[in-house]
Design an enzyme around this catalytic site. Structure first.
Site, PDB file in Angstrom:
ATOM      1  N   TYR A 228       0.837  -1.206   0.000  1.00 48.19           N
ATOM      2  CA  TYR A 228       0.000   0.000   0.000  1.00 48.19           C
ATOM      3  C   TYR A 228       0.869   1.253   0.000  1.00 48.19           C
ATOM      4  CZ  TYR A 228      -4.169  -2.787   0.385  1.00 48.19           C
ATOM      5  OH  TYR A 228      -5.164  -3.670   0.112  1.00 48.19           O
TER       6      TYR A 228
ATOM      7  N   HIS B  49      -5.961 -11.807  -7.831  1.00 45.22           N
ATOM      8  CA  HIS B  49      -6.194 -10.719  -6.868  1.00 45.22           C
ATOM      9  C   HIS B  49      -7.685 -10.419  -6.729  1.00 45.22           C
ATOM     10  CE1 HIS B  49      -5.456  -7.485  -4.170  1.00 45.22           C
ATOM     11  NE2 HIS B  49      -6.032  -6.614  -4.968  1.00 45.22           N
TER      12      HIS B  49
ATOM     13  N   HIS C  71     -16.117  -4.176  -4.375  1.00 45.01           N
ATOM     14  CA  HIS C  71     -15.507  -4.760  -5.580  1.00 45.01           C
ATOM     15  C   HIS C  71     -16.389  -5.797  -6.262  1.00 45.01           C
ATOM     16  CE1 HIS C  71     -12.016  -2.562  -4.354  1.00 45.01           C
ATOM     17  NE2 HIS C  71     -11.836  -3.292  -3.272  1.00 45.01           N
TER      18      HIS C  71
ATOM     19  N   HIS D 138      -8.074  -8.623  -2.481  1.00 44.02           N
ATOM     20  CA  HIS D 138      -8.783  -7.432  -2.933  1.00 44.02           C
ATOM     21  C   HIS D 138      -9.916  -6.999  -2.003  1.00 44.02           C
ATOM     22  CE1 HIS D 138      -9.250  -4.315  -5.792  1.00 44.02           C
ATOM     23  NE2 HIS D 138     -10.305  -4.766  -6.436  1.00 44.02           N
ATOM     24  N   VAL D 139     -10.843  -7.891  -1.685  1.00 41.33           N
ATOM     25  CA  VAL D 139     -11.924  -7.562  -0.758  1.00 41.33           C
ATOM     26  C   VAL D 139     -11.384  -7.768   0.656  1.00 41.33           C
ATOM     27  CG1 VAL D 139     -14.214  -8.214   0.054  1.00 41.33           C
ATOM     28  CG2 VAL D 139     -13.705  -8.224  -2.400  1.00 41.33           C
TER      29      VAL D 139
HETATM   30 FE   LIG Z   1      -6.820  -4.740  -4.132  1.00 38.95          FE
END
Ligand SMILES: [Fe+2]
Ligand SMILES: *[C@@H]1O[C@H](CO)[C@@H](O)[C@H](O)[C@H]1NC(C)=O
Length: 434
Positions: A185, A300, A310, A337-338
């Site tokens: 991140y 992902h 998402h 991702h989630v």
């Molecule tokens: Fe992501």
């Protein structure tokens, strides 16, 4: 002096406030949802200088070799000295180093890349980087046969929750980590990649970390650079060995070939005319399920997801590639991702199917964006278990037919097993055999 009744009333008031806070954050099972935590900043050790190896991590290269990656701020040799007892390094290997500049304002340190081996399986090796005596590292090679134990964690970031997740993974006795994307991140701010490298080093220097990338790795600045610049420079994976021409997707074997792991790219072309699609078809065609009872794929953006976050983002990729995985009888698909945990039953084409893979979203590593707590109601029948809490997963592949999957929730900084299921390899299912 306060009168006794006033003190009592005051206490009662406090209790009501506390209960209200707890209830507002807890689910039906009484579990208190943790709040997001801020990014940690992980500095260099005070006595480190520009030649001190930092951000050390290792990744498997074939069944017998290991890639060692580290960074020095100054020029230092790309050498790894290693051996099986501490302080003694009868073997040495050298490689290369490179650096990258980012958007005119950041210049990375020297990123060193050295492949060592052949190594013995299930063996502890001690090593030092750049022949620098200041820091000794050690790792354990994975076993050359089953059983083998994977830790799985996505969307890690570098917060207090990340730290908690990493502590639980460290205690799990795992052999190898699978990371379904979204690592640091950093989000364009490159020093955060360095900080992340230092945060994960204690784990990533002692067990192979096999990763694929997420949307947070793209970091594309128009006109100023290509996408995945930092990711590709810092987290090189053994793509060439599996015939892939891109670091964004590749495959490898583990446990002497009993398991084949396929790392896919959610953010590279995947339609039927793409390089990734052709590569995947060829890679799946090479698998011999007599020798390789387990096949695992990692993406992902999830193809199956009943969280509000998402929704449908993985749908185009699912349409393009799901049939390939289904026909090859892939056992398991991990996604990130989630920022939550969800396990589906065996599925294909949106229906329960006993010959399809089990899909698991494990994007709850602990990043600063916090949890994805809203779900589609009612829970779809194919979704077996879903919960928005930070944690990690463990895949314990016991033998050629059975594997135990457990999800460990970061319950108030303790690892708690919250979901558990025995999986049977599709290679041993009479009705799914090809
Ligand atoms: Fe992501
Ligand atoms: C595989 O492991 C499971 C769980 O321990 C056990 O019940 C089963 O008998 C084993 N199968 C083989 C073929 O060894």
């Amino acid at each position: 002096m306060a009168s006794p009744t006033l003190v009592l009333r005051y206490h009662r008031f406090l209790v009501i406030v506390l209960v209200t806070i707890i209830l507002s954050r807890s689910s039906a099972d009484g579990y208190v949802r943790p709040m997001p935590r801020k990014d940690l900043s992980v500095p260099l050790a005070a006595d480190a200088d520009e030649f001190t190896p930092q951000q050390v991590h290792i990744s498997q290269v074939g069944l017998e070799k290991m890639r060692v990656t580290w960074i020095t701020d100054g020029d230092a040799p790309s050498t790894v000295d290693y051996g099986t007892s501490s302080g003694s390094y009868p073997f040495s290997a050298s490689g290369s180093s490179d650096s990258y500049s980012y958007a005119l304002i950041y210049e990375s340190g020297q990123i060193h890349d050295v492949v060592i081996g052949p190594l013995n399986p299930d063996t502890v090796y001690y090593y030092r980087c750049s022949s620098n005596p200041a820091r000794e590292f050690s790792f354990r090679t994975p076993p050359s046969k089953l059983p083998i134990k994977f830790a799985v964690a996505g969307d890690l970031g570098q917060t207090g929750w990340t730290k908690s997740t990493l502590e639980h993974i460290a205690k799990s006795g795992y052999d190898m980590l699978l990371l379904p994307g979204d690592l640091s991140y950093a989000d364009f701010w490159q020093p955060r990649w360095d900080s992340y490298g230092r945060l994960v080093e204690p784990l990533a220097s002692s067990r192979p970390w096999m990763v694929t990338q997420g949307n947070h790795e793209i970091e594309k600045v128009p006109l100023l650079g290509s996408p995945f610049k930092a990711y590709n420079a810092r987290w090189r994976m053994p793509y060439d060995l599996s015939g892939s021409e891109s670091n964004l997707y590749y495959s490898f074997d583990a446990a002497g070939g009993a398991i084949h792991v396929i790392m896919l790219a959610s953010y590279a072309d995947y339609d039927s005319s793409s390089d990734q699609h052709k590569w995947l078809a060829g890679d799946l065609a090479k698998i011999d399920r007599q020798k390789t009872p387990w096949v695992v794929a990692v993406i992902h953006a999830p193809w199956y997801n009943s969280n509000d976050d998402h929704q449908d983002e993985g749908e185009d990729m699912r349409k393009a590639m799901e049939e390939l995985l289904y026909q090859a009888r892939v056992d398991l698909v991990f996604a990130g991702h989630v920022h939550a945990y969800e396990r589906f039953t065996r599925v294909y084409n949106n229906n329960a199917d006993e010959c399809g893979p089990v899909h698991i979203t494990i994007g709850d590593g602990g990043n600063r964006e916090g949890l994805a707590t809203e779900y589609i109601d009612p829970q779809p029948k194919i979704s077996v278990f879903r919960e928005a809490s930070f944690g990690h997963g463990q895949l314990d592949v016991v033998n050629g037919t059975q594997a135990l999957w457990t999800w460990h929730r970061n319950d108030d900084d303790e690892a708690v097993v919250a979901d558990k299921v025995w999986l049977t390899s599709l290679s041993s299912s009479p009705s799914c055999k090809k």
